[in-house]
Write a protein that holds these residues in place. Structure first.
Motif, PDB file in Angstrom:
ATOM      1  N   PHE A 117     -37.578   7.482 -53.941  1.00 16.07           N
ATOM      2  CA  PHE A 117     -37.300   6.800 -52.460  1.00 16.07           C
ATOM      3  C   PHE A 117     -35.589   6.994 -52.166  1.00 16.07           C
ATOM      4  O   PHE A 117     -35.533   6.117 -51.095  1.00 16.07           O
ATOM      5  CB  PHE A 117     -37.791   5.488 -52.452  1.00 16.07           C
ATOM      6  CG  PHE A 117     -37.590   4.659 -51.060  1.00 16.07           C
ATOM      7  CD1 PHE A 117     -38.766   4.865 -50.419  1.00 16.07           C
ATOM      8  CD2 PHE A 117     -37.258   3.400 -51.578  1.00 16.07           C
ATOM      9  CE1 PHE A 117     -38.713   4.653 -49.313  1.00 16.07           C
ATOM     10  CE2 PHE A 117     -37.918   2.691 -50.431  1.00 16.07           C
ATOM     11  CZ  PHE A 117     -38.511   3.572 -49.248  1.00 16.07           C
ATOM     12  N   LEU A 118     -35.308   6.414 -53.333  1.00 15.39           N
ATOM     13  CA  LEU A 118     -33.432   6.710 -52.845  1.00 15.39           C
ATOM     14  C   LEU A 118     -32.938   7.520 -52.046  1.00 15.39           C
ATOM     15  O   LEU A 118     -32.262   7.401 -51.475  1.00 15.39           O
ATOM     16  CB  LEU A 118     -33.308   6.350 -54.717  1.00 15.39           C
ATOM     17  CG  LEU A 118     -32.073   4.614 -54.841  1.00 15.39           C
ATOM     18  CD1 LEU A 118     -32.237   4.840 -55.805  1.00 15.39           C
ATOM     19  CD2 LEU A 118     -32.308   3.845 -53.676  1.00 15.39           C
ATOM     20  N   MET A 119     -33.821   8.761 -53.032  1.00 11.56           N
ATOM     21  CA  MET A 119     -33.674  10.180 -52.692  1.00 11.56           C
ATOM     22  C   MET A 119     -33.920  10.601 -51.479  1.00 11.56           C
ATOM     23  O   MET A 119     -32.929  10.975 -50.224  1.00 11.56           O
ATOM     24  CB  MET A 119     -33.539  10.904 -53.338  1.00 11.56           C
ATOM     25  CG  MET A 119     -32.407  11.268 -55.209  1.00 11.56           C
ATOM     26  SD  MET A 119     -33.759  13.018 -55.561  1.00 11.56           S
ATOM     27  CE  MET A 119     -32.855  11.864 -57.684  1.00 11.56           C
ATOM     28  N   ALA A 120     -35.086  10.255 -51.048  1.00 13.01           N
ATOM     29  CA  ALA A 120     -35.046  10.173 -49.440  1.00 13.01           C
ATOM     30  C   ALA A 120     -34.515   9.283 -48.357  1.00 13.01           C
ATOM     31  O   ALA A 120     -34.514   9.927 -47.597  1.00 13.01           O
ATOM     32  CB  ALA A 120     -37.024   9.952 -49.539  1.00 13.01           C
ATOM     33  N   LYS A 121     -34.272   8.352 -48.875  1.00 13.58           N
ATOM     34  CA  LYS A 121     -33.542   7.088 -47.887  1.00 13.58           C
ATOM     35  C   LYS A 121     -31.630   7.860 -47.933  1.00 13.58           C
ATOM     36  O   LYS A 121     -31.862   7.218 -46.701  1.00 13.58           O
ATOM     37  CB  LYS A 121     -33.346   5.904 -48.293  1.00 13.58           C
ATOM     38  CG  LYS A 121     -34.909   5.169 -48.453  1.00 13.58           C
ATOM     39  CD  LYS A 121     -34.906   4.034 -49.438  1.00 13.58           C
ATOM     40  CE  LYS A 121     -34.029   3.170 -48.398  1.00 13.58           C
ATOM     41  NZ  LYS A 121     -34.315   2.405 -46.835  1.00 13.58           N
ATOM     42  N   GLY A 122     -31.477   8.725 -48.594  1.00 12.38           N
ATOM     43  CA  GLY A 122     -30.501   9.274 -48.059  1.00 12.38           C
ATOM     44  C   GLY A 122     -29.165   8.845 -48.896  1.00 12.38           C
ATOM     45  O   GLY A 122     -27.716   8.310 -48.834  1.00 12.38           O
ATOM     46  N   LEU A 123     -29.697   7.590 -50.000  1.00 12.27           N
ATOM     47  CA  LEU A 123     -28.460   7.436 -50.871  1.00 12.27           C
ATOM     48  C   LEU A 123     -28.286   7.389 -52.269  1.00 12.27           C
ATOM     49  O   LEU A 123     -26.931   7.116 -53.270  1.00 12.27           O
ATOM     50  CB  LEU A 123     -29.340   5.941 -51.080  1.00 12.27           C
ATOM     51  CG  LEU A 123     -29.676   4.861 -49.961  1.00 12.27           C
ATOM     52  CD1 LEU A 123     -30.716   3.534 -50.610  1.00 12.27           C
ATOM     53  CD2 LEU A 123     -28.691   4.818 -49.151  1.00 12.27           C
ATOM     54  N   VAL A 124     -28.466   9.004 -52.199  1.00  8.20           N
ATOM     55  CA  VAL A 124     -28.214   9.803 -53.706  1.00  8.20           C
ATOM     56  C   VAL A 124     -27.151  10.977 -53.248  1.00  8.20           C
ATOM     57  O   VAL A 124     -27.808  11.993 -52.412  1.00  8.20           O
ATOM     58  CB  VAL A 124     -29.086  10.108 -54.624  1.00  8.20           C
ATOM     59  CG1 VAL A 124     -28.990  10.800 -55.972  1.00  8.20           C
ATOM     60  CG2 VAL A 124     -29.758   8.898 -54.875  1.00  8.20           C
ATOM     61  N   ASP A 125     -26.369  11.371 -53.796  1.00  6.98           N
ATOM     62  CA  ASP A 125     -24.972  12.051 -53.666  1.00  6.98           C
ATOM     63  C   ASP A 125     -25.330  13.253 -54.290  1.00  6.98           C
ATOM     64  O   ASP A 125     -25.434  14.250 -54.140  1.00  6.98           O
ATOM     65  CB  ASP A 125     -23.343  12.045 -53.382  1.00  6.98           C
ATOM     66  CG  ASP A 125     -23.839  10.631 -51.977  1.00  6.98           C
ATOM     67  OD1 ASP A 125     -24.059  10.929 -51.382  1.00  6.98           O
ATOM     68  OD2 ASP A 125     -23.066  10.290 -52.067  1.00  6.98           O
ATOM     69  N   CYS A 126     -25.454  12.824 -55.677  1.00  7.98           N
ATOM     70  CA  CYS A 126     -25.785  14.272 -56.612  1.00  7.98           C
ATOM     71  C   CYS A 126     -26.196  12.709 -57.735  1.00  7.98           C
ATOM     72  O   CYS A 126     -26.161  12.241 -58.145  1.00  7.98           O
ATOM     73  CB  CYS A 126     -24.686  14.445 -56.982  1.00  7.98           C
ATOM     74  SG  CYS A 126     -22.977  13.470 -58.201  1.00  7.98           S
ATOM     75  N   VAL A 127     -26.932  14.063 -59.422  1.00  8.15           N
ATOM     76  CA  VAL A 127     -27.750  13.776 -60.197  1.00  8.15           C
ATOM     77  C   VAL A 127     -26.463  14.046 -61.075  1.00  8.15           C
ATOM     78  O   VAL A 127     -26.702  14.878 -61.105  1.00  8.15           O
ATOM     79  CB  VAL A 127     -28.971  14.178 -60.099  1.00  8.15           C
ATOM     80  CG1 VAL A 127     -29.097  13.213 -61.461  1.00  8.15           C
ATOM     81  CG2 VAL A 127     -29.946  13.937 -58.845  1.00  8.15           C
ATOM     82  N   ILE A 128     -26.028  13.080 -62.700  1.00 13.01           N
ATOM     83  CA  ILE A 128     -25.077  13.859 -63.086  1.00 13.01           C
ATOM     84  C   ILE A 128     -26.540  13.183 -64.436  1.00 13.01           C
ATOM     85  O   ILE A 128     -26.405  11.788 -64.387  1.00 13.01           O
ATOM     86  CB  ILE A 128     -24.238  13.405 -63.310  1.00 13.01           C
ATOM     87  CG1 ILE A 128     -23.068  13.882 -61.929  1.00 13.01           C
ATOM     88  CG2 ILE A 128     -23.506  13.287 -64.819  1.00 13.01           C
ATOM     89  CD1 ILE A 128     -21.643  13.003 -61.816  1.00 13.01           C
ATOM     90  N   VAL A 129     -26.640  14.364 -65.629  1.00 12.82           N
ATOM     91  CA  VAL A 129     -26.879  14.133 -66.685  1.00 12.82           C
ATOM     92  C   VAL A 129     -26.192  14.522 -68.102  1.00 12.82           C
ATOM     93  O   VAL A 129     -25.367  15.566 -67.639  1.00 12.82           O
ATOM     94  CB  VAL A 129     -28.872  14.137 -66.653  1.00 12.82           C
ATOM     95  CG1 VAL A 129     -29.543  13.610 -65.586  1.00 12.82           C
ATOM     96  CG2 VAL A 129     -29.243  16.212 -66.129  1.00 12.82           C
ATOM     97  N   GLY A 130     -26.886  14.000 -69.128  1.00 20.04           N
ATOM     98  CA  GLY A 130     -26.382  14.947 -70.028  1.00 20.04           C
ATOM     99  C   GLY A 130     -27.221  15.815 -70.738  1.00 20.04           C
ATOM    100  O   GLY A 130     -28.211  16.183 -70.500  1.00 20.04           O
ATOM    101  N   ALA A 131     -27.313  16.334 -71.690  1.00 21.89           N
ATOM    102  CA  ALA A 131     -28.216  17.355 -72.739  1.00 21.89           C
ATOM    103  C   ALA A 131     -28.344  16.733 -73.637  1.00 21.89           C
ATOM    104  O   ALA A 131     -27.052  17.139 -74.863  1.00 21.89           O
ATOM    105  CB  ALA A 131     -27.790  19.068 -72.158  1.00 21.89           C
ATOM    106  N   ASP A 132     -29.667  16.686 -74.157  1.00 18.47           N
ATOM    107  CA  ASP A 132     -29.616  17.207 -76.170  1.00 18.47           C
ATOM    108  C   ASP A 132     -30.036  18.919 -76.413  1.00 18.47           C
ATOM    109  O   ASP A 132     -29.472  18.829 -77.899  1.00 18.47           O
ATOM    110  CB  ASP A 132     -31.240  16.462 -76.612  1.00 18.47           C
ATOM    111  CG  ASP A 132     -30.918  15.268 -75.797  1.00 18.47           C
ATOM    112  OD1 ASP A 132     -30.389  14.167 -77.314  1.00 18.47           O
ATOM    113  OD2 ASP A 132     -30.870  14.235 -75.376  1.00 18.47           O
TER     114      ASP A 132
END
Length: 318
Positions: free
Chosen positions: A204-219
């Motif tokens: 929902f945040l993405m749909a509202k234009g409130l997220v510029d990027c996603v940053i995650v780690g990895a296992d």
């Protein structure tokens, strides 16, 4: 840097018990490899790079105590099946033993190299970000999950210290709440603006234009660039792709598994259903109901904008 997950004292290892954060900061003193193995298995310490470092010190404790090195190796290896840094670090320690190297120095080198890799990844990743950025992250990928500084959270930390205007959406990360318990705790210590959200709020945040990027780690990362990470990561990658949002993975090269070609080959840890049916020691589901608890999922390379490593930025599929 104000956060540290473990500390080696020559003949013993101290671990910050991450299960008790943020309410309490309790350090456990470990003197045997079996204690180290239990600590890894029971989530006292977590995060692939930190697990690798701690396992290396566990190997030192076991061999120095006179235990058969094969038993020590196998005991530590069998604690967590998905985090590749665990196997990478133990294989390196076994090789050092066979070559007659000083094991303690080798374990210290593993820790120091991870910290330097984190600092380098932080710098590389921060340079990719705009001066004002709203980042969504998942699980905990900071100093608590590494030898220090962090992977995905290390990028966020570096951008903050570079003077960029960073705001972080923190996925709570059910069922173990590594986001709301640990990531938020680290961000508070660094005075980085953030808000905790339920995992299901991200789309929902993405749909509202409130997220510029996603940053995650990895296992674990396969040869083609498929990524195993904390459960919920795959869903975020799909949402980011639909909304045209960059999806970055940050991990040292020690997380790359050269023996696995594609994501479906990665062993996925399945943990106790009790961790789903309870929260903070409180039962939240009917005792008679069953639960499924995959600890990780796999994000295909096609969903990833870039993988940030200490050696540079990779564009998957690799």
């Amino acid at each position: 840097m104000k956060v540290k997950a473990f500390e080696w004292k020559g003949d013993r290892l101290f671990l910050l018990d991450q299960r008790r954060l943020p309410q309490e900061e309790v350090w456990l003193e470990l003197t045997t490899y079996k204690q180290v193995a239990e600590a890894i298995k029971n989530m006292v310490v977590r995060g692939a790079p930190a697990i690798g470092c701690v396992a290396a010190y566990g190997f030192v404790l076991g061999v120095k105590s006179g235990e058969d090195h094969t038993v020590v190796y196998e005991t530590l290896k069998n604690t967590r099946p998905t985090a590749y840094n665990l196997f990478w670090a133990l294989d390196r320690m076994l090789k050092a033993l066979k070559e007659g190297k000083d094991l303690e120095k080798e374990a210290i080198s593993i820790e120091e190299e991870d910290l330097q890799a984190n600092m380098r990844m932080g710098q590389i990743g921060a340079e990719l970000l705009p001066d004002r950025v709203r980042i969504l992250t998942h699980c905990n990928t900071g100093a608590l999950a590494t030898a220090g500084w962090g992977t995905a959270l290390g990028v966020i930390r570096s951008a903050h210290y570079m003077g960029k205007e960073v705001f972080v959406w923190v996925d709570e990360t059910r069922p173990y709440l590594q986001g709301s318990r640990l990531t938020a705790w680290e961000l508070l210590k660094e005075d980085i603006p953030h808000k905790i959200i339920t995992d299901s709020t991200a789309g929902f945040l993405m749909a509202k234009g409130l997220v510029d990027c996603v940053i995650v780690g990895a296992d674990r990362i396969t040869k083609r660039g498929d990524v195993a990470n904390k459960i919920g990561t795959y869903s975020l990658s799909v949402l980011a792709k639909v909304h045209g949002i960059p999806f970055y993975v940050v991990a040292p090269t020690s997380t790359f598994d050269p023996n696995i070609a594609e994501g479906w080959q990665i062993p996925i840890e399945e943990r106790s259903e009790d961790e789903v049916k309870s929260c903070g020691g409180c039962q939240i589901a009917p005792k008679g109901s069953q639960a499924l608890h995959y600890a990780f999922d796999v994000t295909p390379a096609e969903n990833i904008t870039a993988i940030i490593t200490e050696k540079g930025v990779l564009k998957p599929p690799l």
